[in-house]
Design a protein around this motif. Structure first.
Motif, PDB file in Angstrom:
ATOM      1  N   ASP A   1      39.064  42.154  42.441  1.00 56.68           N
ATOM      2  CA  ASP A   1      40.265  42.620  41.561  1.00 56.68           C
ATOM      3  C   ASP A   1      40.862  44.011  41.821  1.00 56.68           C
ATOM      4  O   ASP A   1      41.940  44.048  42.107  1.00 56.68           O
ATOM      5  CB  ASP A   1      39.845  42.092  40.325  1.00 56.68           C
ATOM      6  CG  ASP A   1      41.264  42.400  39.258  1.00 56.68           C
ATOM      7  OD1 ASP A   1      42.291  41.722  39.581  1.00 56.68           O
ATOM      8  OD2 ASP A   1      41.186  43.078  38.308  1.00 56.68           O
TER       9      ASP A   1
ATOM     10  N   HIS B   1      47.408  38.192  39.919  1.00 61.68           N
ATOM     11  CA  HIS B   1      46.439  39.011  38.823  1.00 61.68           C
ATOM     12  C   HIS B   1      46.137  38.196  37.605  1.00 61.68           C
ATOM     13  O   HIS B   1      44.818  38.238  37.269  1.00 61.68           O
ATOM     14  CB  HIS B   1      47.377  40.458  38.622  1.00 61.68           C
ATOM     15  CG  HIS B   1      46.599  41.101  37.544  1.00 61.68           C
ATOM     16  ND1 HIS B   1      45.497  41.932  37.776  1.00 61.68           N
ATOM     17  CD2 HIS B   1      46.884  41.468  36.272  1.00 61.68           C
ATOM     18  CE1 HIS B   1      45.119  42.516  36.757  1.00 61.68           C
ATOM     19  NE2 HIS B   1      45.962  42.322  35.738  1.00 61.68           N
TER      20      HIS B   1
ATOM     21  N   ARG C   1      43.199  35.787  38.380  1.00 66.56           N
ATOM     22  CA  ARG C   1      41.750  36.819  38.648  1.00 66.56           C
ATOM     23  C   ARG C   1      41.379  37.272  37.256  1.00 66.56           C
ATOM     24  O   ARG C   1      40.266  37.553  37.017  1.00 66.56           O
ATOM     25  CB  ARG C   1      42.148  38.018  39.510  1.00 66.56           C
ATOM     26  CG  ARG C   1      42.761  37.364  40.904  1.00 66.56           C
ATOM     27  CD  ARG C   1      42.625  38.672  41.746  1.00 66.56           C
ATOM     28  NE  ARG C   1      43.439  39.977  41.631  1.00 66.56           N
ATOM     29  CZ  ARG C   1      44.646  40.254  41.903  1.00 66.56           C
ATOM     30  NH1 ARG C   1      45.439  39.332  42.657  1.00 66.56           N
ATOM     31  NH2 ARG C   1      44.948  41.422  41.166  1.00 66.56           N
TER      32      ARG C   1
END
Length: 121
Positions: free
Chosen positions: A112, A59, A62
């Motif tokens: 995402d 995460h 990204r």
């Protein structure tokens, strides 16, 4: 963890489209068959070639890509440095690099959201 915006990571993300990438005739043919200046074609390329790699990132990685694009778009960057000495398989020259990056950002935000949803299930 928050990383500082850095255009070199954007160039790394786009390495798939670079002629210095590993030899792959199918990928090269796909890239050269699309008009890089048409949003529809660009989104198809990103879906097929950028999304699979981007979805593997954690995460925070990204988010770093997203934050970088948002930052440099907000400050009015031309993105010339991303494509300087960066030979691609695109048949056409990218006429509007900011539009290209806006399209990339839109796709990354979508990817995402999908990855985040998958992580929480």
């Amino acid at each position: 963890m928050k990383f500082k915006p850095c255009l070199s990571i954007t160039q790394g993300l786009l390495f798939t489209y670079c002629i210095e990438n590993s030899y792959n005739p199918e990928r090269e043919e796909l890239i050269s068959s699309k008009n890089v200046n048409l949003e529809k074609d660009l989104k198809e390329l990103f879906e097929k070639l950028t999304k699979p790699e981007f979805m593997k990132y954690k995460h925070d990685e990204r988010q770093w890509h997203i934050d970088t694009l948002q930052h440099f778009l907000a400050v009015g960057d031309s993105f010339d440095s991303v494509f300087y000495l960066f030979d691609t398989y695109f048949e056409d020259e990218i006429l509007d690099k900011r539009k290209f990056m806006n399209t990339l950002l839109s796709c990354l935000l979508s990817y995402d959201a999908e990855a985040t949803a998958n992580e929480s299930t």
